[in-house]
Design an enzyme around this catalytic site. Structure first.
Site, PDB file in Angstrom:
ATOM      1  N   ASP A 181       0.834  -1.202   0.000  1.00 32.14           N
ATOM      2  CA  ASP A 181       0.000   0.000   0.000  1.00 32.14           C
ATOM      3  C   ASP A 181       0.870   1.253   0.000  1.00 32.14           C
ATOM      4  OD1 ASP A 181      -2.543   1.369   0.167  1.00 32.14           O
ATOM      5  OD2 ASP A 181      -2.088   1.783   2.262  1.00 32.14           O
ATOM      6  N   ARG A 226     -10.254  10.486 -11.986  1.00 33.77           N
ATOM      7  CA  ARG A 226      -9.712  10.479 -10.627  1.00 33.77           C
ATOM      8  C   ARG A 226      -9.066   9.146 -10.263  1.00 33.77           C
ATOM      9  NH1 ARG A 226     -14.235  11.076  -6.772  1.00 33.77           N
ATOM     10  NH2 ARG A 226     -12.533  11.110  -5.236  1.00 33.77           N
ATOM     11  N   LYS A 227      -9.212   8.140 -11.105  1.00 33.48           N
ATOM     12  CA  LYS A 227      -8.756   6.793 -10.777  1.00 33.48           C
ATOM     13  C   LYS A 227      -7.344   6.519 -11.320  1.00 33.48           C
ATOM     14  CE  LYS A 227     -13.450   4.863 -10.869  1.00 33.48           C
ATOM     15  NZ  LYS A 227     -14.328   3.836 -11.476  1.00 33.48           N
TER      16      LYS A 227
END
Length: 261
Positions: A181, A226-227
């Site tokens: 992450d 936005r992705k």
């Protein structure tokens, strides 16, 4: 306000000011706290006070992505390999920027803290990014990231300490997920600005021995509005063993969302 509450606030302020050290640029201390002309007398007195008191917070935060005594020879070798590509020589023998960039790592990113420079230093001294919350070198997360903007890639050299144990002698899956992450998020933030993790899918292939050095390599798969879609794989340093692979989706957000504004 209750007298007891006021007394506690006064004591807290007194302890804060007592531990202060000379600040390089006093005006920045209060620049975001008082702007009107009616505050000028207060500002002048505040500057004189701050200039005369010792300041306990360092002017420059510690960079945790630099080599230390706990790094294995393999981690140091890989660090040198990528770091040497951050600056290269041209045909004339002059130094210029290379394709890779080392990303420094601190307890907290100051630009997202509110209250001006002084309060930012205070927040940075107390708040800790949890991957950097253990002071003992080599005990937990030892890592450094390098980013290649042209190739839209991010490489992380990671060495897991004994405090990250899951299965006996091996790294906990949650610690691996944390690093995935962190690496994919760093790449997404570099490409799209402030982002939040929307989805993280992880497939564990083989366990990572504690104390070993591995590579996390992530790359941008696609960007849609936005992705930002990113893939990542965790391998042995020679690439012969695949430990983990993952895909992630990040959504670009406004920084005001992080500040609760």
């Amino acid at each position: 306000m209750q007298p007891l509450v006021m007394l506690k606030m006064a004591r807290s302020l007194s302890r804060l000011l007592t531990g202060c050290q000379r600040f390089a640029s006093p005006p920045s201390v209060y620049a975001h706290l008082c702007h009107s002309s009616t505050c000028l007398p207060f500002r002048s007195s505040f500057v004189r006070t701050m200039g005369a008191l010792p300041f306990s917070f360092p002017l420059k935060p510690r960079d945790f992505s630099l080599p230390n005594s706990a790094w294995s020879p393999e981690m140091t070798r890989l660090y040198d390999f990528y770091n040497n590509q951050c600056e290269v020589e041209n045909e004339s023998g002059e130094k210029q920027k290379g394709p890779w960039r080392r990303l420094p790592s601190y307890n907290r990113t100051l630009k997202y803290a509110t209250g001006g420079a002084y309060l930012s230093k205070f927040i940075q001294s107390k708040n800790r990014l949890f991957t950097r919350s253990i002071k003992t070198a080599g005990a937990a997360f030892e890592y450094v990231m390098f980013l290649n903007k042209e190739e839209q890639r991010c490489v992380c050299i990671f060495q897991a300490g004994h405090l990250l144990e899951g299965p006996p002698g091996h790294v906990h899956g949650g610690a691996i997920a944390t690093m995935i992450d962190s690496v994919t998020g760093a790449l997404a933030a570099f490409m799209s600005g402030a982002v939040m993790t929307a989805n993280l899918t992880i497939n564990y292939r083989s366990p990572i021995p504690l104390g070993s050095t591995v590579l996390l390599e992530s790359s941008v798969d696609n960007m849609e509005g936005r992705k930002t879609f990113i893939s990542c794989k965790v391998t042995s340093t020679d690439g012969s063993k695949l430990h983990t692979e993952a895909t992630a989706l990040f959504l670009a957000i406004k920084v005001s969302h992080l500040l609760g504004m």
